[in-house]
Design an enzyme around this catalytic site. Structure first.
Site, PDB file in Angstrom:
ATOM      1  N   SER A  32       3.068   6.597  17.934  1.00  0.00           N
ATOM      2  CA  SER A  32       4.778   6.887  18.763  1.00  0.00           C
ATOM      3  C   SER A  32       4.299   5.007  18.566  1.00  0.00           C
ATOM      4  CB  SER A  32       5.558   7.231  18.790  1.00  0.00           C
ATOM      5  OG  SER A  32       6.899   7.660  19.257  1.00  0.00           O
ATOM      6  N   HIS A  56       8.198  14.955  15.660  1.00  0.00           N
ATOM      7  CA  HIS A  56       7.909  13.847  16.192  1.00  0.00           C
ATOM      8  C   HIS A  56       7.398  14.316  17.534  1.00  0.00           C
ATOM      9  CE1 HIS A  56       7.904   9.206  17.102  1.00  0.00           C
ATOM     10  NE2 HIS A  56       7.459   9.925  17.842  1.00  0.00           N
ATOM     11  N   ASP A  86      11.300  14.343  11.140  1.00  0.00           N
ATOM     12  CA  ASP A  86      10.336  12.712  11.975  1.00  0.00           C
ATOM     13  C   ASP A  86      11.746  11.451  12.050  1.00  0.00           C
ATOM     14  OD1 ASP A  86      10.167  11.143  14.118  1.00  0.00           O
ATOM     15  OD2 ASP A  86       7.757  10.528  13.038  1.00  0.00           O
TER      16      ASP A  86
END
Length: 352
Positions: free
Chosen positions: A138, A322, A292
């Site tokens: 991320s 995610h 995501d």
């Protein structure tokens, strides 16, 4: 809950979020030596396998996720232990400074400085200087990509062996790509939160979030310039079959651009780096999840790397969302897709 607490004046959303995500320090690991150190005044946690090794090990610099706002060494303790044990590698987890207290480029600079320190001192940890990998998920994937680009042109350091980008966020020009439209309300990262985090990292506040979401923050000529890299046209058709509609362009607002123009810096948005930089990048692993908002950032970067002759291993979790990797062994349970994703990272490392 965070919004409620903020409105009642008890604490901010971010303070509450950090409390919920803080993790806890685990006990001794029978297979690892673990120590907390500082690399260039940046706090790090080093994981070293106890088993003897025939030669020098690979070294992995790990940057945690959390929107540049959340996350800590403890939050990713289980993930880092797993990677170190299963790949028999030395893992260095970096505690970079968090936004909004520390705005861009603080996190990037901490990650870069910690990486350079490690690369200059690999012999202290039994690591092969030619086998150092940057890795992150991320926001950590964003930082890994930025560090990798910065080091690509350095002749005074060994070349990075690889970069591992786990559902990375790589651009803040377009929050209406197909994956943003399709997964706008899918946990753990909503579309609005993605813009919120990017603005917290950039400016320390979330002002102009609506204009950024609508795309009013980028001048038309600049949007045209970057369209060759940030465009739905570069995303395979199979990823655009559900819930995607063409959106009409919004009016550009110059005052908003003035507050967010650093979004066009590759150290913040690595997808915007010039080809000359991308061509020098090391072998890459990119993991994406179908559900995501950041899926397309990964797909676009994959294409850029491949177009520039960089070898890419791509792993796509059809049933992933995610943040799924960070939930490995979380409160005693794991998502099977998350375990598969983590094992794909380990398998890639073993292949190097």
């Amino acid at each position: 809950q965070g919004k409620i607490l903020e409105k009642t004046g008890l604490c901010s959303q971010i303070t509450f979020g950090r409390y919920v995500r803080q993790g806890r320090k685990l006990g001794v690991d029978p297979k690892l030596f673990i120590q907390d150190l500082q690399f260039n005044i940046v706090p790090v946690r080093v994981y070293q396998p106890k088993a003897t090794s025939d030669g020098r090990r690979r070294g992995i610099i790990f940057f945690h996720g959390g929107g540049w706002v959340f996350g800590s060494l403890d939050t990713y303790e289980k993930v880092c232990r797993y990677i170190s044990r299963e790949s028999e590698s030395v893992v260095v987890s970096v505690q970079y400074r968090l936004a909004p207290e520390h705005k861009y480029p603080a996190a990037y600079e901490d990650c870069l400085n910690a990486t350079i320190h490690f690369m200059k001192n690999t012999e202290h940890y039994g690591v092969d200087p030619a086998n150092v990998i940057v890795c992150g998920d991320s926001a950590g994937g964003n930082l890994a990509a930025a560090v990798s680009q910065t080091l690509a042109g350095r002749s005074d350091l060994p070349r990075l062996r690889a970069q591992i980008l786990i559902y990375p966020g790589l651009q803040a020009l377009d929050f209406n790509l197909p994956s943003y439209q399709q997964n706008r309300g899918v946990p753990l990262l909503f579309r609005e939160r993605a813009a919120f985090f990017a603005l917290q990292y950039l400016n320390g506040d979330a002002l102009h979030m609506q204009e950024v979401l609508e795309g009013s923050h980028i001048p038309p000529d600049m949007r045209l310039k970057y369209r060759k890299w940030v465009s739905p046209d570069n995303i395979p058709e199979k990823f655009k079959v559900r819930g995607v509609k063409p959106l009409r362009p919004t009016d550009f607002i110059a005052e908003v651009y003035e507050t967010v123009k650093r979004f066009c810096e590759p150290n913040l948005c690595p997808l915007l780096a010039e080809d000359a930089v991308v061509q020098q990048l090391p072998e890459s692993f990119i993991l994406t999840c179908e559900y995501d908002v950041l899926r397309d950032d990964g797909l676009l970067y994959k294409k850029r790397l491949e177009d520039n002759g960089v070898r890419v291993t791509w792993y796509h979790l059809e049933d992933g969302f995610h943040g799924i990797i960070s939930l490995y062994d979380y409160c005693g349970f794991s998502f099977p897709a998350g375990k598969r994703g983590l094992d794909s990272v380990v398998n890639f490392l073993k292949s190097l």
